[in-house]
Design a protein around this motif. Structure first.
Motif, mmCIF file in Angstrom:
data_model
loop_
_atom_site.group_PDB
_atom_site.id
_atom_site.type_symbol
_atom_site.label_atom_id
_atom_site.label_comp_id
_atom_site.label_asym_id
_atom_site.label_seq_id
_atom_site.Cartn_x
_atom_site.Cartn_y
_atom_site.Cartn_z
ATOM 1 N N ALA A 186 14.957 14.146 -11.521
ATOM 2 C CA ALA A 186 16.017 13.758 -10.579
ATOM 3 C C ALA A 186 16.758 14.991 -10.073
ATOM 4 C CB ALA A 186 16.982 12.787 -11.257
ATOM 5 N N THR A 187 17.115 15.875 -11.001
ATOM 6 C CA THR A 187 17.845 17.093 -10.629
ATOM 7 C C THR A 187 17.024 17.928 -9.646
ATOM 8 O OG1 THR A 187 18.789 17.079 -12.829
ATOM 9 C CG2 THR A 187 19.016 19.128 -11.582
ATOM 10 N N LYS A 188 15.758 18.095 -9.947
ATOM 11 C CA LYS A 188 14.904 18.940 -9.098
ATOM 12 C C LYS A 188 14.674 18.304 -7.727
ATOM 13 C CE LYS A 188 12.572 21.584 -12.678
ATOM 14 N NZ LYS A 188 13.079 22.907 -12.215
ATOM 15 N N MET A 189 14.472 16.979 -7.715
ATOM 16 C CA MET A 189 14.250 16.314 -6.429
ATOM 17 C C MET A 189 15.478 16.429 -5.541
ATOM 18 S SD MET A 189 11.989 12.909 -7.236
ATOM 19 C CE MET A 189 11.968 12.412 -5.507
ATOM 20 N N LYS A 190 16.649 16.254 -6.161
ATOM 21 C CA LYS A 190 17.903 16.372 -5.401
ATOM 22 C C LYS A 190 18.062 17.780 -4.857
ATOM 23 C CE LYS A 190 20.862 13.791 -8.024
ATOM 24 N NZ LYS A 190 22.063 13.560 -8.792
ATOM 25 N N GLU A 191 17.854 18.751 -5.748
ATOM 26 C CA GLU A 191 18.050 20.148 -5.384
ATOM 27 C C GLU A 191 17.134 20.561 -4.218
ATOM 28 O OE1 GLU A 191 17.776 22.685 -8.830
ATOM 29 O OE2 GLU A 191 17.669 24.478 -7.541
ATOM 30 N N HIS A 192 15.916 20.051 -4.222
ATOM 31 C CA HIS A 192 14.951 20.499 -3.213
ATOM 32 C C HIS A 192 14.691 19.471 -2.122
ATOM 33 C CE1 HIS A 192 14.339 24.085 -5.570
ATOM 34 N NE2 HIS A 192 14.254 23.322 -6.638
ATOM 35 N N GLY A 193 15.454 18.378 -2.147
ATOM 36 C CA GLY A 193 15.358 17.382 -1.087
ATOM 37 C C GLY A 193 13.993 16.727 -0.966
ATOM 38 N N ALA A 194 13.366 16.442 -2.105
ATOM 39 C CA ALA A 194 12.031 15.826 -2.074
ATOM 40 C C ALA A 194 12.149 14.321 -1.869
ATOM 41 C CB ALA A 194 11.294 16.122 -3.371
ATOM 42 N N THR A 195 11.157 13.737 -1.198
ATOM 43 C CA THR A 195 11.132 12.292 -0.970
ATOM 44 C C THR A 195 10.132 11.632 -1.921
ATOM 45 O OG1 THR A 195 11.518 12.744 1.363
ATOM 46 C CG2 THR A 195 10.854 10.500 0.805
ATOM 47 N N GLY A 196 10.531 10.507 -2.505
ATOM 48 C CA GLY A 196 9.639 9.755 -3.395
ATOM 49 C C GLY A 196 8.902 8.654 -2.639
ATOM 50 N N TRP A 197 7.658 8.391 -3.000
ATOM 51 C CA TRP A 197 6.826 7.347 -2.389
ATOM 52 C C TRP A 197 6.098 6.600 -3.496
ATOM 53 C CZ3 TRP A 197 7.164 7.211 2.931
ATOM 54 C CH2 TRP A 197 7.633 8.378 3.572
ATOM 55 N N LEU A 198 5.903 5.301 -3.263
ATOM 56 C CA LEU A 198 5.072 4.531 -4.186
ATOM 57 C C LEU A 198 3.827 4.099 -3.417
ATOM 58 C CD1 LEU A 198 4.833 3.124 -7.013
ATOM 59 C CD2 LEU A 198 5.963 1.142 -5.992
ATOM 60 N N PRO A 231 0.822 -1.223 0.000
ATOM 61 C CA PRO A 231 0.000 0.000 0.000
ATOM 62 C C PRO A 231 0.856 1.274 0.000
ATOM 63 C CG PRO A 231 -0.858 -1.574 1.585
ATOM 64 C CD PRO A 231 0.428 -2.144 1.081
ATOM 65 N N VAL A 232 2.049 1.192 0.652
ATOM 66 C CA VAL A 232 2.953 2.355 0.579
ATOM 67 C C VAL A 232 4.394 1.896 0.759
ATOM 68 C CG1 VAL A 232 2.621 2.924 3.050
ATOM 69 C CG2 VAL A 232 3.495 4.672 1.489
ATOM 70 N N SER A 233 5.297 2.481 -0.034
ATOM 71 C CA SER A 233 6.733 2.257 0.158
ATOM 72 C C SER A 233 7.460 3.570 -0.016
ATOM 73 C CB SER A 233 7.309 1.251 -0.837
ATOM 74 O OG SER A 233 6.348 0.695 -1.668
ATOM 75 N N LYS A 234 8.552 3.689 0.735
ATOM 76 C CA LYS A 234 9.411 4.875 0.623
ATOM 77 C C LYS A 234 10.470 4.556 -0.418
ATOM 78 C CE LYS A 234 12.444 5.748 3.857
ATOM 79 N NZ LYS A 234 12.874 5.942 5.251
ATOM 80 N N LYS A 256 -5.395 7.851 4.798
ATOM 81 C CA LYS A 256 -4.590 7.845 6.031
ATOM 82 C C LYS A 256 -3.095 7.766 5.693
ATOM 83 C CE LYS A 256 -7.525 8.056 9.484
ATOM 84 N NZ LYS A 256 -7.530 9.301 10.260
ATOM 85 N N ILE A 257 -2.776 6.920 4.718
ATOM 86 C CA ILE A 257 -1.375 6.784 4.289
ATOM 87 C C ILE A 257 -0.853 8.117 3.753
ATOM 88 C CG2 ILE A 257 0.053 5.758 2.443
ATOM 89 C CD1 ILE A 257 -1.653 3.147 2.904
ATOM 90 N N ILE A 258 -1.665 8.732 2.924
ATOM 91 C CA ILE A 258 -1.276 10.024 2.335
ATOM 92 C C ILE A 258 -1.126 11.080 3.451
ATOM 93 C CG2 ILE A 258 -2.025 11.853 0.723
ATOM 94 C CD1 ILE A 258 -1.329 9.318 -0.824
ATOM 95 N N ASP A 259 -2.030 11.048 4.421
ATOM 96 C CA ASP A 259 -1.928 11.983 5.562
ATOM 97 C C ASP A 259 -0.585 11.828 6.275
ATOM 98 O OD1 ASP A 259 -4.472 12.932 5.128
ATOM 99 O OD2 ASP A 259 -5.420 11.787 6.752
ATOM 100 N N ALA A 260 -0.183 10.562 6.477
ATOM 101 C CA ALA A 260 1.073 10.291 7.189
ATOM 102 C C ALA A 260 2.288 10.739 6.367
ATOM 103 C CB ALA A 260 1.172 8.808 7.529
ATOM 104 N N ILE A 261 2.172 10.689 5.044
ATOM 105 C CA ILE A 261 3.258 11.200 4.190
ATOM 106 C C ILE A 261 3.328 12.719 4.343
ATOM 107 C CG2 ILE A 261 4.011 11.563 1.794
ATOM 108 C CD1 ILE A 261 2.825 8.791 1.121
ATOM 109 N N HIS A 262 2.175 13.370 4.210
ATOM 110 C CA HIS A 262 2.136 14.838 4.303
ATOM 111 C C HIS A 262 2.679 15.334 5.642
ATOM 112 C CE1 HIS A 262 -0.063 15.200 0.626
ATOM 113 N NE2 HIS A 262 -1.249 14.867 1.085
#
Ligand SMILES: Nc1ncnc2c1ncn2[C@@H]1O[C@H](COP(=O)(O)OP(=O)(O)O)[C@@H](O)[C@H]1O
Ligand SMILES: C=C(OP(=O)(O)O)C(=O)O
Ligand SMILES: [Ca+2]
Ligand SMILES: [Mn+2]
Length: 665
Positions: free
Chosen positions: A541-553, A485-488, A576-582
């Motif tokens: 990839a460049t933007k995520m690195k630059e802004h320190g964003a986290t990816g989720w599946l 249901p969710v992975s980091k 609920k899963i999305i809430d916990a990510i936010h």
């Protein structure tokens, strides 16, 4: 009953007037005084005739601010008359036949209302060649232009002239899109010329099926001639992209009020002042969807053709009335124009928390972008198409396009409440008397839709711009039921899943369909991208690195078995899963790694039963689970073959990292 006033009828049992022969009280019609009988109305209307009365009903609308001091390139110092003439000339130029000498005679307003002397305009082409027949019948007729009509005016046009248009009980406009109730990606063509040859992604896996310029011009002429042959056409002048520095002006010429209202809702609506200084559009759509393309034409393989000419900045639609074709067609254009400006175009929803944290929701159709970005506790930036520039995220559109099948007020109250006056409801079924929509009815199609302006969602953020995203959520509706249901995700994993663009929906709703259909669509939107997927992935990839964003599946699909034996994960759990990510809570939790896909899964999520977090727990037949997991892993591997040779960014190292981030077995 007693007398209630002067001259009123009164029924009285014991008044002096006595009782009738049958014992019932007599009805006294006698007036108390000798006055003339008047009705109750106050002052009479100031009109001598019915026509005069009707003319009182409408007052002239005027721009909200005077033109003085407004420095638009086309308006400075112009009278309203001159400005209107320029607008008409610009529309005539848009509709000009390229094989004849002039644009059509265009006149503003409804052809059935010819009370005023029409303001006519047409343009001459600066052409050196003199045709032998300088006047054809078509150059003698007028085409009425219904320019940026309001929703109310478009409702009237639709209801009077378009069969299948009705007002539903909540005030939405129900319409039918005709034979096509979804997009036709196989009928999309892109002109391959010296500019697009090197820029665009061509060949295997690419959505860009080529056509030559000559064929484009044949189809363009066909569409323009069709539109000019009509009594009236609808013209929308609107914007794309809420980022003011990268806003694009679009013109949509169409034959149906349905199409005009749809685009009114989906594109950004100009203010009256912005419209005055609109000038020449950056991109034009000719939607002649009621008219087919000619199959004798080169490159045509059906009666439907959606043709894009990037050099001319034009799109022609023939043979499909599905309005989503315009929306997604323009999205394709943005996927070309924006990366040229180092801006990443995204097939994603976007919302923002009260503290300013921004999330993107990528996913193919039906995975939950619209549903999950529309969140009562967060500000909606947009549900489907965004740009990520050095300034942050901006919505491309001015509206949302939600799926309506099985829509319920309880589960999706914001979308439910947005289905009101102004909203276009496509292909839904309703009660013939009450006009109440039955959202569970699939008689016309399963792809029933609602298109509404973004302001119809109460917590939409206007203007629809936000800062750089903190979380990048990849949505997959896994009908195999093996993705957690969710992975980091690590950055290479995010890239791997972004390029793969996986989802698996069930093939249909008929009995007996047990096997889910895996779909891989690069960048979660292969149908819309114009450049090679690795170009977008490298930018991400460049933007995520630059802004320190986290990816989720996030798997919004099946749990406890594949389609047929398991069930779709409850929307309440996904929320609920999305809430916990936010909130950032999920980032802090404990994780374990899954087999095959090597995904990091949390052991706990608030409000979600822990046992469902690892899918193996939910399958009663553990062997079937392993078999299905390996099967899906194999499908991922096969799909990724075509990308193995492609480098992302400047060094190949990332490619190796990305490859290693896929399933291993
Ligand atoms: N767990 C879930 N998560 C998200 N959507 C779900 C879930 N379960 C059922 N759904 C339904 O799936 C559909 C998702 O579609 P939508 O949000 O329109 O997707 P997209 O915008 O990505 O095309 C909606 O009809 C929604 O009600
Ligand atoms: C409009 C569309 O978007 P989605 O299904 O992703 O909402 C589409 O794909 O035609
Ligand atoms: Ca979409
Ligand atoms: Mn959507």
């Amino acid at each position: 009953m007693a007398a209630t006033g002067k001259g009123r009828v009164s029924i009285s049992a014991n008044s002096g007037t006595g009782t009738g022969r049958n014992g019932l009280p007599t009805i006294q019609t006698q007036k108390k005084t000798n006055e003339v009988c008047h009705d109750d109305s106050s002052a009479p209307v100031k009109a001598q005739t019915i026509n005069e009365l009707h003319s009182l009903q409408k007052k002239k609308s005027a721009p909200t601010t005077p033109n003085i001091g407004f420095q638009g390139p086309f308006t400075a110092g112009l009278s309203e008359e001159e400005r209107s003439k320029q607008q008409l000339q610009s529309i005539s130029a848009s509709l000009a036949s390229l094989t004849r000498e002039t644009g059509p005679n265009v006149v503003k307003g409804d052809p059935t209302k010819q009370s005023e002397t029409p303001r006519v305009a047409h343009v001459s082409q600066q052409s050196h060649f003199t045709p032998t027949i300088s006047v054809s019948d078509s150059s003698l007729k007028f085409t009425h232009v219904l320019y940026n009509l309001s929703p109310a005016e478009l409702y009237e046009q639709a209801i009077i002239y378009e069969k299948g248009s009705f007002i539903t009980s909540s005030g939405a406009l129900a319409t039918l899109s005709g034979a096509k109730t979804g997009r036709s990606p196989k009928d999309k063509r892109v002109v391959r010329d010296c500019t697009t040859e090197d820029d665009l992604w061509w060949g295997k896996g690419s959505p860009n099926i080529e056509m030559d310029e000559q064929t484009f011009m044949v189809n363009r002429e066909r569409a323009v001639d069709y539109l000019n042959s009509l009594d009236k056409v609808f013209v929308n002048d609107q914007f794309l992209n809420w980022d003011p520095e990268n806003r694009i002006k679009v013109r949509i010429v169409s034959a149906r009020a349905y199409h005009s209202l749809f685009m009114h809702n989906m594109c950004i609506r100009p203010t009256p002042e912005e419209l005055e200084s609109f000038g020449t559009p950056d991109f034009t759509i000719y939607n002649a969807g009621q008219f087919p393309c000619n199959r004798y034409t080169h490159y045509m393989t059906s009666s439907t053709s959606i043709d894009l000419h990037l050099g001319r900045r034009e799109m022609v639609i023939l043979g499909t009335q599905y309005a989503g074709e315009m929306k997604k067609g323009l999205f394709g254009v943005m996927h070309y124009l924006m990366p040229k400006r180092q801006i990443l175009s995204l097939h994603s929803g976007c919302n923002m928390g009260k503290d300013g944290d921004v999330a993107l929701f990528f996913g193919l159709s039906g995975t939950g972008k619209t549903t999950l970005s529309t969140d009562h506790n967060r500000y909606l930036i947009g549900d489907d198409e965004h740009c990520w520039s050095s300034n942050g995220v901006s919505n491309i559109e001015g509206g949302c396009y939600a799926k309506c099948i099985d829509l319920s007020r309880e589960k999706e109250p914001d979308i439910w409440n947005a289905i009101k006056f102004g909203t276009v409801l496509e292909n839904v079924v309703f009660d013939e008397h009450t006009r109440e929509v039955d959202f569970s009815d699939k008689s016309v199609t399963e792809n029933t839709r609602a298109a509404y302006p973004i302001e119809y969602i109460p917590n939409a953020k206007i203007p629809c711009v936000a800062t750089h995203p903190k979380n990048i959520i990849l949505l997959a509706c896994d009908a195999f039921g093996v993705l957690p249901p969710v992975s980091k995700l690590s950055l290479p994993q995010t890239m791997y899943h972004f390029i793969s663009g996986y989802t698996a929906l069930v093939a249909g709703t008929e009995e007996g369909i047990k096997e889910p259909q895996a779909t891989f669509s690069a960048c979660f939107g292969a149908a819309f991208i114009m450049l090679h997927p690795t170009k977008y992935a490298a930018m991400l990839a460049t933007k995520m690195k630059e802004h320190g964003a986290t990816g989720w599946l996030v798997n919004t699909g099946w749990s406890g078995g594949r389609y047929g034996s398991g069930n779709r994960i409850k929307l309440a759990y996904t929320r609920k899963i999305i809430d916990a990510i936010h909130s950032g809570n999920l980032l802090k939790g404990n994780y374990k790694k899954t087999e095959v896909f090597g995904l990091e899964i949390p052991t706990e999520v608030e409000g979600v039963p822990s046992e469902i977090l690892d899918p193996i727990n939910t399958w009663s037949d553990k062997n079937a689970y392993k078999e299905t997991l390996l099967k899906l892993g194999g499908l991922f591997k096969n799909n990724f073959e075509v990308f193995v040779a492609h480098k992302i960014g400047k060094d190949d190292k990332l490619t190796d990292e990305i490859l290693a981030a896929g399933p291993i077995f």
